[in-house]
Structures are given as C-alpha cells and as structure tokens.
Enzyme design. Structure first.
Site: not given
Ligand SMILES: *Cc1c(COP(=O)(O)O)cnc(C)c1O
Length: 394
Positions: A135, A220, A249
């Site tokens: 994700f 990520d 986050k």
């Molecule tokens: C939540 C998340 C995203 C997306 O972040 P947003 O602030 O909603 O754009 C991307 N990568 C990971 C691993 C995430 O948990």
C-alpha cells in the site's frame, strides 16, 4: 446542539461518501483516549491510522504548535525557515545522513520518491518494481505502485512501468529485474496489506539487485517510520541502507506532513523546478515534527515501543491460546496483527461498542497499533475488552 445522527445526516448530504465510517462522532482526544459526541470514552489502539504515534494531542506538540501558530502559520518555499532546516537535520541524523523534501502526506512522499528515481537514473530506466499486497497511497502513481487490483478498479489505464512481485519472493524479484528498472519500492513491514515483515534475505537481495543494475532502493516507511517498530525506521532492523525513505503518518504528531529523504548525491537531482509542494514543510507542520522527535527521545518512547510491544504480543498470544478463531499473531514493536480464521469487521464494531478502537484490514486481520506512549495497563484493558467480544463470538 447536533447529535450523532444529525452529524451523520450532514455527511450524507454534503460529504462525498468515499469512506466506510464507524457510526461515531469524535470530539476530543488525549493520549490514548478518545471521546465521542455523547461523552463516551474510547480506548484507542489504532490512533489516527498510526498518525497519532505519540498519542492524541501530545502536550509537547500542542505547545509547539500553539507557539508557532501565533508567529507564522504559513510561508511559501520561496523563503527559508529555521524549523524546516532543523527537522531535516534531525531526520538525517537519525537515518542515513540523507536530505529531505517535505510534502503533506504519504502518497505525496511516494510520488516524490518515484519522480526522483526517474529523474536520477538514465532515461531508459522507467520501471518500478513493487510488491503484491503493498500500500503506497491513492494518487495516480502511488495507487499504481500499490500492488492490489481492488484499488485499481475503475481507474485503468494506469501510468506505465509498474511491475508487481510477490512479497518476500526472491526468485520472483530476480526474474522481474532488468536494466530498465529505475527503482524497487517496498514497505519494510506491509501495513495495510496485513502486517507482513520483509525477511533479512529479501532486503539484502533488493539491495544487491539494485546495486547490480543501477536502480534505487526506496523504502516506504510511511507506517513503519518514526519509532513504531522500536527503531526510528523499519530498515534499521536490517543490515542494509536504502537510497530513499518516505515518511508521513506519525511524523507530525497529528499535523499533515510527509517527507522523502534521499542520499545526498541522489537528492541532488531534484534541482529547482523539478518538484515542489505549496504547503510542504510549512512552519506549523515542522514545529510539530521537531516536537515529536524530541518527545520520543525525552520520554524513551522507542524503548517503550519495544517493551510494551513485546508485552502486547504476549497478551495477544494468550488470547490466541484461548480462542481458536485466532490463527496466529505477527508484527514487530507496536505494529501487531491477529490473523483470524474468520472476517473481523464485526469484531471491530463490537469492540467499539464496548469502548475499544482497533482496526481490521484485508478482511481477516485485526490490527493493534497503539501509540508509543501506551501503558501495560491500557494494553490489559484493551485485551480484556477484545476477550469479552471473542467470548460472545464463540
Ligand atoms: C498510509 C500509507 C500511505 C499513504 O499515506 P497518505 O498520507 O494517506 O497519502 C502510503 N504508504 C504506506 C505504507 C501507508 O501506510
């Protein structure tokens, strides 16, 4: 005075219904507790989808933001501001000496990483390898990087160049690699995908293949970053150094901020005009980011993520012994999951009725991702409520 039904009616009429929302209006949060419009208290074991990593309204963040908000709320990136430089330095010193670009979300941080990888590598390199069940966010490139067909439905054709491989599958990675690959992007622990950890061998193979083919290794760390796993960044559990990490986050303690950090020689490819964000690195968000890092260190929260994470895991293992619908527990630090043998949405709803907030992802995975300030008492309380719900479920 509006009640819960009134607010829901307001949403029904005026807010686009792109979220499945729980039927509660939240009015206040403090550390690991929330309160709804009717004054009910909720123990939050999934604060802000990992955004409130040091709890709701942490006093240090509140103080820093209150001070900054009356001095300067926003100034564009045409100028320098001290706080953005300081936050970048603090991140650099806790990671691999990288340089940061600031934006406002995880998806934007990943967009920046993908653009930098394209720009930095030779023209013929246009491919990105990402993992199935990953994700990476919802903008066009980030959602394309996300290796889950359900998030692509209705949005075809997607930007070209993305190749998906099963996570932790070394043979598949080797097979997918060629000299057209600009970067590999993966999460050290897949979050939304159900809390799956990369193996050490997998991480090392990514590093080796990227080096052999002149591709970049992007991690990520939007969810794993800022201490949740017991280290500042998830990659620090491994014996590798990535080229780029992305953060968001928990970085702002609740304020919107994202960051893309790259090794300096790679970062140098983003010269003026190549990338930008109007709100990125604004004074309020950076004040919050600095306060978050200071709070984590002053309060020993990395240690707490390890200790209380271990404690939570033991408690969840005890639940597993008692309830056969729990297949196993997985995760690291305070990023934990219960793999169920049945769908979990109902359990999440029933926990909420009893004052406990947890999350369900991938239909059968319950996620526990409390803030790094969480105490053993709060974990006991949460596990007790979950136990009651599972009792009724049997
Ligand atoms: C939540 C998340 C995203 C997306 O972040 P947003 O602030 O909603 O754009 C991307 N990568 C990971 C691993 C995430 O948990």
């Amino acid at each position: 005075m509006m009640n819960t039904q009134d607010v829901i009616a307001l949403f029904d009429k005026y807010v686009i219904a792109n979220y499945g929302r729980l039927p509660k209006v939240i009015t206040k949060g403090l550390n690991n507790k929330l309160w709804d419009l009717e004054g009910n208290e909720i123990l939050d074991m999934f604060p802000g989808w990992a955004v409130s990593g040091i709890g709701h309204c942490h006093p240090k963040v509140v103080e820093a933001v209150q001070k900054q908000v009356s001095e300067l709320i926003h100034i564009d990136n045409t100028f320098y501001i001290t706080l953005q430089g300081q936050l970048a330095k603090m991140l650099s010193e806790r990671a691999f000496g990288g340089k940061s670009f600031f934006c406002n979300s995880g998806a934007e941080a990943n967009e920046a990483a993908l653009k930098l990888a394209r720009r930095h590598t030779p023209k013929e390199k246009y491919k990105f390898i990402t993992a199935e069940k990953s994700f990476h966010g919802r903008t066009f490139a980030a959602v394309t990087a996300t290796g889950q067909p359900k998030y692509h439905e209705g949005f075809l054709p997607l930007p070209p160049g993305f190749v998906y491989v099963p996570y932790n599958d070394i043979d598949a990675l080797q097979e997918a690699f060629d000299d057209e690959v600009a970067a590999v992007m993966i999460e050290p622990i897949q979050g939304e995908g159900g809390v799956h950890e990369a193996t050490a061998e997998y991480m090392q193979t990514i590093r080796d293949l990227c080096d052999a083919h002149g591709a970049l290794m992007i991690l990520d760390e939007v969810q794993t970053g800022m201490g949740r796993t017991g280290q500042w960044f998830g990659y620090q559990h491994y014996d590798i150094t990535p080229d780029i990490i992305t953060l968001a986050k928990a970085l702002g303690g609740g304020l919107a901020i994202g960051a893309m950090m790259a090794r300096p020689e790679i970062a140098a490819s983003l010269v003026p005009g190549t990338h930008a964000s109007t709100f990125g690195g604004n004074p309020l968000a950076c004040a919050a980011g600095v306060a978050v890092i200071e709070a984590i260190e002053e309060e020993g929260l990395l240690d707490n993520a390890k200790q209380t994470g271990q404690y939570t895991r033991e408690k969840l293992e005890e639940l597993k012994e008692k309830y056969p619908i729990i297949d196993h527990i997985r995760g690291k630090g305070l990023m934990l999951a219960l793999q169920l043998a049945v769908p979990g949405a109902n359990i999440v709803g029933r926990c909420l009725e009893k004052g406990l907030r947890i999350n369900c992802t991938q239909e059968t995975v319950l996620r526990f991702m409390p803030s790094m300030t969480v105490t053993k008492e709060e974990i006991d309380q949460a596990v007790a409520i979950l136990g009651e719900v599972l009792d009724e479920e049997e």
